[in-house]
Every structure is written in C-alpha cells, then in structure tokens.
Design a protein around this motif. Structure first.
Motif, mmCIF file in Angstrom:
data_model
loop_
_atom_site.group_PDB
_atom_site.id
_atom_site.type_symbol
_atom_site.label_atom_id
_atom_site.label_comp_id
_atom_site.label_asym_id
_atom_site.label_seq_id
_atom_site.Cartn_x
_atom_site.Cartn_y
_atom_site.Cartn_z
ATOM 1 N N ASP A 56 -13.455 17.284 26.135
ATOM 2 C CA ASP A 56 -12.761 17.552 24.885
ATOM 3 C C ASP A 56 -12.537 19.278 24.979
ATOM 4 N N ASP B 176 -13.828 23.689 19.989
ATOM 5 C CA ASP B 176 -14.793 23.270 20.231
ATOM 6 C C ASP B 176 -16.125 23.678 19.945
ATOM 7 N N HIS C 93 -14.450 20.740 15.542
ATOM 8 C CA HIS C 93 -15.041 19.279 14.722
ATOM 9 C C HIS C 93 -16.437 19.301 14.411
ATOM 10 N N HIS C 94 -17.141 20.328 14.590
ATOM 11 C CA HIS C 94 -18.372 20.254 14.495
ATOM 12 C C HIS C 94 -18.681 20.672 13.024
ATOM 13 N N SER D 67 -11.695 18.321 19.070
ATOM 14 C CA SER D 67 -11.000 19.740 19.109
ATOM 15 C C SER D 67 -9.720 19.508 19.941
ATOM 16 N N ASP E 283 -14.926 12.602 24.000
ATOM 17 C CA ASP E 283 -16.303 12.977 22.972
ATOM 18 C C ASP E 283 -16.621 11.776 22.324
#
Ligand SMILES: [Mn+2]
Length: 468
Positions: free
Chosen positions: A39, A86, A111-112, A140, A169
């Motif tokens: 990713d 990311d 995206h965390h 991401s 992912d």
C-alpha cells in the motif's frame, strides 16, 4: 456507512489537493515518507507520478511508521514540505513538535487512526475523520489517488495502483470492496481503466506457465500441489492443458475445468469457504498502457509486497512509477519471496496437528523453526487457504533475539462479536513485561520468552472476560 461518508472523504481530498496545488510550482522541495508495504509503495508511486509531472524537486524514503526520534532526525533535513504517506496520523504530536513548529508544511495522507489537530501549515486526509473505516474502506493508495485526481484528470490512469494498495492491505473481501474503495473500483471499471472478470485468483496467472503458477501458489496454498512440481504437471496433463500456457490465456471454460480439477484434488478443503473464495473469484486487470508491471492487480500487490518484505521497496516503487527496466528485478524478488513462503507454509502444514486450544484461542509454538518476520503472513495465508479453523483467533509464537514474537490473526466476523485481538494482545503483553498491539483482526506482540505460559493463561482470561 453510505454516500454521505464517501462525499466527506471526497471533500477531504479536495481540501488536501487545494493545499498541495500551490506548492507544486517547482520552488517547494518536498520530502515524502511512505510505508514499506504494498500500500505504501503504491501510494508513493501515485504521488511520485504526480510530482514528476509538475517537475517538483522531491525525494522519497520508505520506512516502517517512524518513531519520535526518527521524526526529530528527519525534521533536521532541509525541506519545505513533508508528506507522510500510510503513516503520520498516530505520530502527529511529534510532527507538530519537530516539523510544524518550524513553520514547515506537512501533508498527512493516511488511513490509520490517530489525532487530527488544526494547524495553518498542516493538511490531512484520513477516512477516520469522514466516518469511514480505515481498515476496510480505503487505504493510503486510494487516499493519494483521490487527491491527485483532483489536480488533473490525467492521473486517473493510475487508478489501478490505488486498488493495488487496497488489495495489499487486504481490503478486498469475498463480497468485493467497501466504502471509497468500492466507488473507486466501479468508476475505474466504467472508465475502461480496469477490466473485471472471473477466474483463478492465483499470483502468476499472467506471469508464469500454468504448471509453475500452480507449484508456486501460496494464496491459496494448495495442499498436494503447492511446492510439488510433479503433481502440478500431472494435473495439467490430465486436463490436456499445454504446460507453457499462461493461466490468463486458457479461456474461462478451461480455467473452470482446472479449478474443478484442483477442488477434486484437495478433498474436504473443496467445501471450505475460505479456500474456495481465495482460489476462485473476481479478477481485476489493468486495461491501460500507462502502467508498467503485471496486468493482474493481485499479482501487482504481491510484487510490491515482496519488494517491501525483502527490503527492496525502491525496486517495487520504480516499477509502479513507470520504470520498465526495474521489472525483471522486481519479478525475481517476487519469486524468491514465494519460495520462502512455500517453505514456511509447508512447515506449517506439517504442524497443523500441534496447535493447542485454550477456551478462547488457538496457538502454535514455533520455537526456532520459522522466521518470526514471516510468521504473521504465513498465518494469514494458512487461514485464507482454509488450513486453520477461524472459529477463534489464531496465534503463532516464535523465538527471536531477546524474546518471543507473537503474531495473531482473527476475522471480521469475530471482531463483530466484540473480539479485539489487537487490544487484548496489547494489554496482555504489557501485563507480562512486553508490548504489542495492532488491529482487531491482525496484531503482534513481543514478550520475555520465560513468561510464555503466563501470557497464554492471561490472554485466555482477557479474551473470556469480554473480548479484550
Ligand atoms: Mn496502508
């Protein structure tokens, strides 16, 4: 989760693009920090293609999510702008202290989960601020793509890479994609950038002759065929398929017959849903000449993943950024990663009877027999291959320098019942003098080796007391 969340994510992309655009005039030197996985590599390549187009001076580094010390070191470098890809959301405090405080610009494309403070020099896009689930709905690469698409429609030809990151992912499910990924994939298919079909989902389907494609398969690992050249030859001969054909050239009917042949071969596994869906289902192929690399998106993700795992992210990045010459090296890396994983899975298959069962989870003590760095992925593949039951979370423990490494895998179904293996692992590891954490379905920890039995007992207690 519905249209409103997707629209919010779209607006976040517009805002991030508006922040980025004036900084692409060639006078702003940009440092990109991305993650060493499929990713992160796909996302970095999408961003790089955009920065090349605008002649922006930039450099990229790939790293695991940076520690506070690493970010403080990074801040000493002389760049006008830092783009975290990311990663970054969980490190915003350090980014604030060491970069934003110096009035340098920061864009976080992640995206965390994390924190999202306001600052005049900071912009970010993150599904978690839009009501989307960052573990499922977009990765991401999809986030970067959403931004560059706002800058110029020509970047739409990179849509395939956005999906590659999501697949890397594990955001593709048996029922398809969700959230922003679903929107992105459907639009890319409509625009003729991606070609959607159905068939054997084996890595190698567009790359290696069918016999080799079967022999090297780890996703799924096909007991009796994976790693066994003679058995693969004999199956392919029985069906009258020429050895040198690519799977992607066989045509739907022949591919279906081969699938039936594989199902007949694996016995009871044929009715295992994980195995069946991992073997056969929807395929996505790149339908544009603008991208270098494998045509099949699952293959592409495996290629980038292999480069990341074998500490050569820059080779995968070069391919994804359009370097035709890097392709041969990347393919060689993919094949050595597959050989490593075949060995790890062959070992795991022999040990299936050695898993122990507590009241809440299954576990296997691997001792020194498996590379701790490969253990988590080997577990995921074994589950996807239907080899390990998933009615309960699964753990593997292996010796590593200075302690014991633990990898844990669970399922979205168990997560919906309230089992959060990441939280349970974090708590229990801390209780025995170690540390750990992760997502509700995938997590890892390190603990002192001599406290293994205590850890097992405590984790069982934690999980039976309400799921962590
Ligand atoms: Mn990611």
């Amino acid at each position: 989760m519905g249209r409103a969340e997707i629209r919010r994510f779209q607006r976040a992309a517009e805002e991030a693009a508006a922040f980025l655009k004036p900084r692409l005039d060639g006078n702003v030197h940009i440092k990109v920090i991305s993650h060493t996985d499929a990713d992160g590599i796909a996302a970095a390549a999408i961003l790089a293609r955009c920065l090349y187009f605008y002649n922006v001076p930039f450099s990229i580094i790939f790293s695991r999510p940076m520690s506070s010390d690493q970010i403080s070191e990074l801040a000493k470098e002389d760049h006008d702008m830092f783009i975290f890809v990311d990663q970054g959301s969980a490190q915003i405090e350090t980014i604030h202290k060491s970069i934003l405080s110096k009035k340098r610009d920061v864009l976080v494309i992640d995206h965390h989960p994390g924190e999202f403070p306001e600052h005049p020099n900071l912009a970010y896009i993150n599904p978690h601020t839009c009501g989307l689930n960052g573990a499922k709905d977009v990765s991401s690469s999809g986030a970067v793509y959403s931004i560059v698409e706002q800058l110029d429609l020509r970047f739409r030809s990179l849509a395939g890479l956005a999906v590659v990151g999501a697949i890397g992912d594990r955001q593709e499910f048996f029922s398809g994609f969700t959230g922003a990924n679903d929107t992105l994939v459907k639009r890319a298919v409509d625009l003729g950038l991606l070609y959607q079909s159905e068939g054997l989902r084996l890595v190698g389907r567009t790359l290696s002759p069918v016999v080799e494609c079967l022999r090297s398969s780890t996703r799924p690992y096909i007991v009796g065929l994976s790693g066994n050249l003679a058995a693969c030859r004999s199956l392919v001969d029985t069906l009258g398929i020429p050895h040198s054909s690519l799977l992607s050239e066989l045509g739907f009917e022949v591919e279906r017959r081969l699938a039936d042949g594989i199902f007949a071969r694996v016995g009871p596994l044929a009715t295992n849903e994980e195995f069946a869906h991992t073997l056969w289902g929807t395929l996505y192929a790149i339908a544009t000449a603008d991208l270098v690399g494998p045509r099949d998106l699952r293959e592409y993700a495996a290629l980038l993943d292999a480069c990341g795992n074998l500490q050569k992210p820059e080779i995968g990045f070069a391919v994804a950024a359009g370097d035709q010459v890097a392709q041969a090296d990347a393919l060689a890396i993919l094949s050595s990663r597959q050989e490593q994983m075949l060995k790890a899975l062959a070992w795991l298959v022999k040990k299936l009877g050695s898993f122990k069962l507590t009241s809440t989870f299954r576990y296997l003590y691997c001792g020194d027999d498996i590379d701790p760095a490969m253990m988590g992925e080997a577990l995921s593949l074994a589950i996807e291959s239907g080899l390990i039951p998933t009615d309960q979370p699964v753990l593997a423990l292996a010796n590593m320098a200075g302690g014991l490494k633990i990898s844990a895998r669970s399922t979205p179904g168990l997560a919906m019942q309230g089992i959060d293996i990441g939280r349970a692992l974090a708590k229990t590891a801390a209780d025995v003098g170690g540390y750990g954490g992760g997502h509700d379905v995938a997590a890892a920890a390190r603990i002192p080796r001599e406290r293994m039995d205590e850890f097992i007992a405590k984790l069982d207690q934690t999980l039976s007391g309400g799921g962590g």
